[in-house]
Design a protein around this motif. Structure first.
Motif, short mmCIF file in Angstrom:
data_model
loop_
_atom_site.label_atom_id
_atom_site.label_comp_id
_atom_site.label_asym_id
_atom_site.label_seq_id
_atom_site.Cartn_x
_atom_site.Cartn_y
_atom_site.Cartn_z
N LEU A 20 52.76 15.53 3.54
CA LEU A 20 51.47 15.58 2.86
C LEU A 20 51.66 15.84 1.36
O LEU A 20 50.92 15.30 0.53
N LEU A 21 52.68 16.63 1.01
CA LEU A 21 52.97 16.87 -0.41
C LEU A 21 53.41 15.59 -1.12
O LEU A 21 53.21 15.45 -2.33
N ILE A 22 53.99 14.66 -0.38
CA ILE A 22 54.37 13.37 -0.96
C ILE A 22 53.14 12.53 -1.23
O ILE A 22 53.03 11.88 -2.26
N VAL A 23 52.20 12.58 -0.32
CA VAL A 23 50.99 11.76 -0.40
C VAL A 23 49.96 12.34 -1.38
O VAL A 23 49.23 11.59 -2.02
N ALA A 24 49.92 13.65 -1.51
CA ALA A 24 48.86 14.32 -2.27
C ALA A 24 48.73 13.85 -3.73
O ALA A 24 47.61 13.54 -4.16
N PRO A 25 49.79 13.80 -4.52
CA PRO A 25 49.61 13.39 -5.91
C PRO A 25 49.03 11.97 -6.06
O PRO A 25 48.21 11.71 -6.93
N VAL A 26 49.46 11.09 -5.18
CA VAL A 26 48.95 9.72 -5.23
C VAL A 26 47.47 9.71 -4.87
O VAL A 26 46.66 9.06 -5.55
N ALA A 27 47.10 10.43 -3.82
CA ALA A 27 45.69 10.48 -3.40
C ALA A 27 44.80 11.06 -4.48
O ALA A 27 43.72 10.53 -4.77
N VAL A 28 45.25 12.13 -5.12
CA VAL A 28 44.45 12.75 -6.17
C VAL A 28 44.32 11.82 -7.38
O VAL A 28 43.23 11.65 -7.93
N ALA A 29 45.41 11.20 -7.77
CA ALA A 29 45.37 10.31 -8.94
C ALA A 29 44.46 9.10 -8.69
O ALA A 29 43.64 8.74 -9.55
N VAL A 30 44.58 8.50 -7.52
CA VAL A 30 43.73 7.34 -7.20
C VAL A 30 42.27 7.75 -7.11
O VAL A 30 41.38 7.08 -7.64
N LEU A 114 46.89 10.12 8.45
CA LEU A 114 47.66 8.94 8.87
C LEU A 114 48.98 8.81 8.11
O LEU A 114 50.02 8.55 8.72
N ALA A 115 48.93 8.95 6.80
CA ALA A 115 50.15 8.79 6.00
C ALA A 115 51.20 9.83 6.38
O ALA A 115 52.37 9.51 6.55
N ALA A 116 50.78 11.09 6.51
CA ALA A 116 51.74 12.14 6.86
C ALA A 116 52.33 11.90 8.24
O ALA A 116 53.54 12.07 8.45
N VAL A 117 51.51 11.47 9.18
CA VAL A 117 52.01 11.23 10.54
C VAL A 117 52.94 10.01 10.56
O VAL A 117 54.00 10.04 11.20
N ILE A 118 52.57 8.94 9.86
CA ILE A 118 53.41 7.74 9.85
C ILE A 118 54.76 8.02 9.19
O ILE A 118 55.81 7.63 9.70
N ILE A 119 54.73 8.71 8.06
CA ILE A 119 55.99 9.02 7.37
C ILE A 119 56.85 9.93 8.24
O ILE A 119 58.06 9.74 8.36
N GLU A 120 56.23 10.91 8.89
CA GLU A 120 56.99 11.83 9.74
C GLU A 120 57.50 11.13 10.99
O GLU A 120 58.60 11.44 11.48
N ALA A 121 56.75 10.19 11.52
CA ALA A 121 57.17 9.50 12.75
C ALA A 121 58.47 8.72 12.55
O ALA A 121 59.22 8.53 13.51
#
Length: 140
Positions: A20-30, A114-121
């Motif tokens: 989620l920490l990987i996804v968070a900056p992208v989500a906030v910026a977008v 979804l992103a966190a689960v897919i990356i972790e999977a």
């Protein structure tokens, strides 16, 4: 070596938080780019709730795993129900707030999960004999 046993279910759940920490900056910026300040605050609130949801999952997985596979599956189901309850309870009071953009919030919560689960999977093995973590490192 430490004396603590390997808990793959907790490691996987913690992995969700790290992803989620990987996804968070992208989500906030977008979100900020597309919806301005409302998008920024809505995405931050959504990501915080996703993190809370994963934390609930970690706690339930850790306790449920003590009772074997049935306990783990029961814990997963209860964590899902409680997580959805927390999301619902957290959005109702702020749904009409001046800083809330429900579309951005909804997209961030759904896509964040979804992103966190897919990356972790990608990191988890489906084989029962593994500890569940990075089995390709064992194969040479």
């Amino acid at each position: 070596m430490s004396g603590t046993p390997i808990q793959p279910e907790v490691s996987i759940a913690k992995g969700f938080l790290l992803r989620l920490l990987i996804v968070a900056p992208v989500a906030v910026a977008v979100s900020w780019t597309l919806a301005g300040d409302r998008g920024l605050w809505s995405s931050l609130y959504g990501l915080a709730l996703v993190a809370v949801n994963f934390t609930i999952m970690i706690l339930f997985f850790r306790e449920g795993a003590k009772f074997g596979m049935t306990g783990l599956m029961t814990a997963a189901f209860l964590a899902l129900l409680i997580g959805l309850g927390v999301l619902t309870a957290a959005i109702i009071p702020v749904a009409n707030a001046h800083w809330m953009d429900l579309v951005v919030f909804g997209l961030v919560v759904i896509l964040g999960h979804l992103a966190a689960v897919i990356i972790e999977a990608r990191r988890v093995s489906g084989r029962l004999g593994d500890d569940g973590l990075a089995p390709w490192r064992l194969v040479k």
